[in-house]
Design a protein around this motif. Structure first.
Motif, PDB file in Angstrom:
ATOM      1  N   ASN A   1      36.834  41.826  36.580  1.00 20.33           N
ATOM      2  CA  ASN A   1      37.721  42.653  35.674  1.00 20.33           C
ATOM      3  C   ASN A   1      38.013  43.845  36.125  1.00 20.33           C
ATOM      4  O   ASN A   1      37.210  44.744  36.019  1.00 20.33           O
ATOM      5  CB  ASN A   1      37.006  42.600  34.161  1.00 20.33           C
ATOM      6  CG  ASN A   1      37.492  43.367  33.248  1.00 20.33           C
ATOM      7  OD1 ASN A   1      38.853  43.284  33.366  1.00 20.33           O
ATOM      8  ND2 ASN A   1      36.856  43.860  32.234  1.00 20.33           N
ATOM      9  N   PHE A   2      38.976  43.983  36.865  1.00 15.69           N
ATOM     10  CA  PHE A   2      39.618  45.265  37.129  1.00 15.69           C
ATOM     11  C   PHE A   2      40.029  46.350  36.325  1.00 15.69           C
ATOM     12  O   PHE A   2      40.427  45.965  35.252  1.00 15.69           O
ATOM     13  CB  PHE A   2      40.823  44.896  38.495  1.00 15.69           C
ATOM     14  CG  PHE A   2      40.143  44.347  39.526  1.00 15.69           C
ATOM     15  CD1 PHE A   2      39.516  44.848  40.691  1.00 15.69           C
ATOM     16  CD2 PHE A   2      40.301  42.911  39.831  1.00 15.69           C
ATOM     17  CE1 PHE A   2      39.039  44.137  41.758  1.00 15.69           C
ATOM     18  CE2 PHE A   2      39.890  42.235  40.878  1.00 15.69           C
ATOM     19  CZ  PHE A   2      39.267  42.831  41.847  1.00 15.69           C
ATOM     20  N   GLY A   3      39.780  47.567  36.736  1.00 17.76           N
ATOM     21  CA  GLY A   3      40.402  48.601  35.915  1.00 17.76           C
ATOM     22  C   GLY A   3      39.183  49.995  36.413  1.00 17.76           C
ATOM     23  O   GLY A   3      38.199  49.565  36.642  1.00 17.76           O
ATOM     24  N   LEU A   4      39.851  51.162  35.838  1.00 17.04           N
ATOM     25  CA  LEU A   4      39.075  52.409  36.289  1.00 17.04           C
ATOM     26  C   LEU A   4      38.427  53.049  35.181  1.00 17.04           C
ATOM     27  O   LEU A   4      37.664  53.979  35.200  1.00 17.04           O
ATOM     28  CB  LEU A   4      39.938  53.361  36.982  1.00 17.04           C
ATOM     29  CG  LEU A   4      40.419  52.766  38.033  1.00 17.04           C
ATOM     30  CD1 LEU A   4      41.451  53.991  38.806  1.00 17.04           C
ATOM     31  CD2 LEU A   4      39.488  52.382  39.294  1.00 17.04           C
ATOM     32  N   GLU A   5      38.666  52.309  33.836  1.00 21.99           N
ATOM     33  CA  GLU A   5      38.072  53.134  32.626  1.00 21.99           C
ATOM     34  C   GLU A   5      36.484  53.052  32.778  1.00 21.99           C
ATOM     35  O   GLU A   5      35.940  54.077  32.324  1.00 21.99           O
ATOM     36  CB  GLU A   5      38.452  51.982  31.377  1.00 21.99           C
ATOM     37  CG  GLU A   5      40.153  52.317  31.223  1.00 21.99           C
ATOM     38  CD  GLU A   5      40.836  51.142  31.938  1.00 21.99           C
ATOM     39  OE1 GLU A   5      40.151  50.243  32.873  1.00 21.99           O
ATOM     40  OE2 GLU A   5      41.927  51.261  32.009  1.00 21.99           O
ATOM     41  N   ARG A   6      35.862  52.104  33.086  1.00 20.91           N
ATOM     42  CA  ARG A   6      34.411  51.777  33.037  1.00 20.91           C
ATOM     43  C   ARG A   6      33.809  52.821  33.822  1.00 20.91           C
ATOM     44  O   ARG A   6      32.780  53.815  33.988  1.00 20.91           O
ATOM     45  CB  ARG A   6      33.863  50.703  33.222  1.00 20.91           C
ATOM     46  CG  ARG A   6      34.373  49.538  32.091  1.00 20.91           C
ATOM     47  CD  ARG A   6      33.874  48.151  32.429  1.00 20.91           C
ATOM     48  NE  ARG A   6      34.487  47.730  33.780  1.00 20.91           N
ATOM     49  CZ  ARG A   6      35.534  47.086  33.850  1.00 20.91           C
ATOM     50  NH1 ARG A   6      36.438  47.035  32.895  1.00 20.91           N
ATOM     51  NH2 ARG A   6      35.876  46.805  35.263  1.00 20.91           N
ATOM     52  N   ILE A   7      34.218  52.988  35.285  1.00 20.10           N
ATOM     53  CA  ILE A   7      33.685  53.802  36.371  1.00 20.10           C
ATOM     54  C   ILE A   7      34.106  55.112  36.007  1.00 20.10           C
ATOM     55  O   ILE A   7      33.101  56.021  36.353  1.00 20.10           O
ATOM     56  CB  ILE A   7      34.337  53.357  37.714  1.00 20.10           C
ATOM     57  CG1 ILE A   7      33.587  54.200  38.844  1.00 20.10           C
ATOM     58  CG2 ILE A   7      35.847  53.415  37.611  1.00 20.10           C
ATOM     59  CD1 ILE A   7      32.077  54.114  39.067  1.00 20.10           C
TER      60      ILE A   7
ATOM     61  N   ILE B   1      28.777  51.327  28.424  1.00 20.38           N
ATOM     62  CA  ILE B   1      30.033  51.510  29.118  1.00 20.38           C
ATOM     63  C   ILE B   1      30.366  49.883  29.443  1.00 20.38           C
ATOM     64  O   ILE B   1      31.632  49.603  29.696  1.00 20.38           O
ATOM     65  CB  ILE B   1      29.680  52.133  30.487  1.00 20.38           C
ATOM     66  CG1 ILE B   1      29.382  53.704  30.027  1.00 20.38           C
ATOM     67  CG2 ILE B   1      30.649  52.079  31.459  1.00 20.38           C
ATOM     68  CD1 ILE B   1      28.806  54.661  30.943  1.00 20.38           C
ATOM     69  N   GLY B   2      29.326  49.155  29.844  1.00 22.07           N
ATOM     70  CA  GLY B   2      29.823  47.571  30.317  1.00 22.07           C
ATOM     71  C   GLY B   2      30.283  47.789  31.864  1.00 22.07           C
ATOM     72  O   GLY B   2      31.156  46.741  32.204  1.00 22.07           O
ATOM     73  N   ALA B   3      29.877  48.698  32.709  1.00 21.11           N
ATOM     74  CA  ALA B   3      30.058  48.489  34.185  1.00 21.11           C
ATOM     75  C   ALA B   3      29.644  47.497  34.726  1.00 21.11           C
ATOM     76  O   ALA B   3      28.671  46.970  34.397  1.00 21.11           O
ATOM     77  CB  ALA B   3      29.843  49.926  34.882  1.00 21.11           C
ATOM     78  N   SER B   4      30.626  46.975  35.824  1.00 24.02           N
ATOM     79  CA  SER B   4      29.942  45.903  36.599  1.00 24.02           C
ATOM     80  C   SER B   4      28.899  46.241  37.537  1.00 24.02           C
ATOM     81  O   SER B   4      28.674  47.633  37.917  1.00 24.02           O
ATOM     82  CB  SER B   4      31.546  45.146  37.280  1.00 24.02           C
ATOM     83  OG  SER B   4      31.762  46.393  38.172  1.00 24.02           O
ATOM     84  N   SER B   5      28.340  45.300  38.350  1.00 20.87           N
ATOM     85  CA  SER B   5      27.384  45.667  39.250  1.00 20.87           C
ATOM     86  C   SER B   5      28.017  46.429  40.295  1.00 20.87           C
ATOM     87  O   SER B   5      27.478  47.491  40.871  1.00 20.87           O
ATOM     88  CB  SER B   5      26.914  44.189  39.937  1.00 20.87           C
ATOM     89  OG  SER B   5      27.982  43.566  40.346  1.00 20.87           O
TER      90      SER B   5
END
Length: 417
Positions: free
Chosen positions: A2-8, A94-98
């Protein structure tokens, strides 16, 4: 994915934007990113600066991705950083990926070390990669671009180039490495012009002696030795030197030609044209040496085959493993000759990367059909033993296809552990 910069962005905000308390050199591209990052980091350290480096994927262990002043961080510091980031990720929902958490952990470590510079390698692509959440890099670098990750980045090389160019920022200098395709260069320069990014095009260095390079700029002449093998290091090293020279001209760093030469010579980047002749290789498998290379896409396999052809050996005995989804057809077409022998294997599951899967050996064998013989092996041990029993002094044994397979060999021989 799930690409995108909101979480990071949210994660970095929760960390109080550690990326804005250091100077960052951001590096994207298909091939050569790791070498360029290693060269730049080494020279900066030689000049007396404290330097963090982030590379992905890791080689042996996940903590290898985060490097401070030339050394992978300790497991204790890695665990501390990840625990802190995980807590922020959970508390803030936040739901950030690994991978996003890994980037956050890297900046936690770099901020704690109060570093002068961070050399940051893109994970995948550029525009939507988690590393691209940084807002004010000191320098961006685009290395050689080829067809890879097409199912994610785009099915044409121009689309892939556009994704990589996404790291360019208004007013931030960008160094563009030599490209094999004119349309790629046009895509990159147009993007730089649109974003208002001053750019320079790298001129390859010249080998004036084996592994001694020369590169000239206005009023500055650099001669530097390199330890990394392969003709393509003329491009990779020149890309790094061009970036460093521009940083010097912008007064971001103090650097002498002698310091640059020392730092370039000190650079090592495991897993790329690495001759392994560890005694355990001979004792356990009967192999005196093996050439190890992480080539995992057609441009990288072309470079690997070019180097092997320069050795003037009678036959190549291949041990090949690959990540699922790679272009096996074109990779094997570039690598394999009719007199060669191929042992196809899987690699072990990389720690912390459940989305990475190994290609089935039968898939590799199918695409390597042009070889004299092809065999699917139960594991790396069996393939090494078979190669050891077959190789003569006129042959060369080569392990390639994936850095994950390279890591399996290094772990077996306890290299870089």
């Amino acid at each position: 994915m799930n690409f995108g910069l909101e979480r990071i962005h949210s994660l970095l905000e929760a960390l109080n934007r550690p990326d804005e308390r250091t100077q960052i050199v951001h590096v994207a591209g298909t091939n050569g990113k790791g070498s360029v990052c290693a060269y730049i980091s080494s020279v900066l350290r030689t000049c007396g600066y404290t330097v963090g480096r982030f590379n992905s994927p890791h080689l042996i262990e996940p903590r290898d991705s985060i490097n401070v002043n030339g050394h992978a961080i300790s497991q204790a510091l890695y665990d501390e950083a990840f625990a802190h980031v995980h807590q922020l990720n959970t508390q803030g929902a936040i739901g950030a990926s690994s991978f996003e958490c890994l980037v956050g952990a890297a900046f936690y470590v770099f901020d704690k070390a109060k570093l002068d510079f961070v050399v940051l390698e893109v994970g995948l692509g550029g525009l939507l990669d988690a590393t691209n959440a940084i807002r004010h890099p000191a320098m961006t670098v685009i290395t050689a671009i080829g067809l890879d990750h097409a199912h994610i980045l785009g099915h044409t090389i121009e689309e892939i180039a556009s994704a990589k160019a996404g790291i360019m920022k208004s007013g931030c200098p960008v160094v563009i490495a030599p490209q094999d395709t004119s349309s790629v260069l046009e895509t990159l320069t147009r993007h730089a012009e649109r974003t208002g990014s001053p750019y320079t095009l790298v001129q390859p260095s010249e080998f004036i002696q084996p592994n001694l390079c020369q590169l000239d700029f206005d009023q500055v002449h650099y001669t530097y030795p390199i330890r990394l093998m392969g003709d393509y290091q003329r491009m990779n090293s020149a890309t790094a030197v061009t970036a460093l020279d521009w940083m010097y001209r912008l007064k971001l760093i103090e650097m002498t030609p002698e310091q640059l030469a020392t730092g370039m010579q000190a650079t090592r980047w495991p897993g790329r044209l690495d001759w392994v002749n560890d005694p355990r290789l001979l004792d356990n498998y009967g192999l005196k040496q093996i050439l190890v290379d992480g080539a995992h896409n057609p441009p990288a396999t072309i470079a690997l085959r070019k180097y092997i052809d320069s050795l003037d050996r009678k036959r190549v005995v291949w041990i090949i493993g690959s990540t699922a989804g790679k272009d096996l057809h074109d990779m094997m077409k570039e690598l394999i000759r009719k007199e060669d022998v191929v042992y196809a294997v899987t690699f072990s599951q990389p720690a912390g990367m459940p989305w990475i899967k190994s290609s089935a050996p039968t898939d590799i064998a199918k695409e390597a059909h042009m070889a004299h013989s092809v065999e699917c092996c139960a594991g790396l041990d069996q393939a090494l033993a078979k190669a050891g029993s077959l190789c003569t002094v006129t042959d060369v044994a080569v392990l390639c296809g994936s850095l994950y397979l390279v890591a399996d060999l290094y772990r077996k021989l306890r290299i870089f552990s």
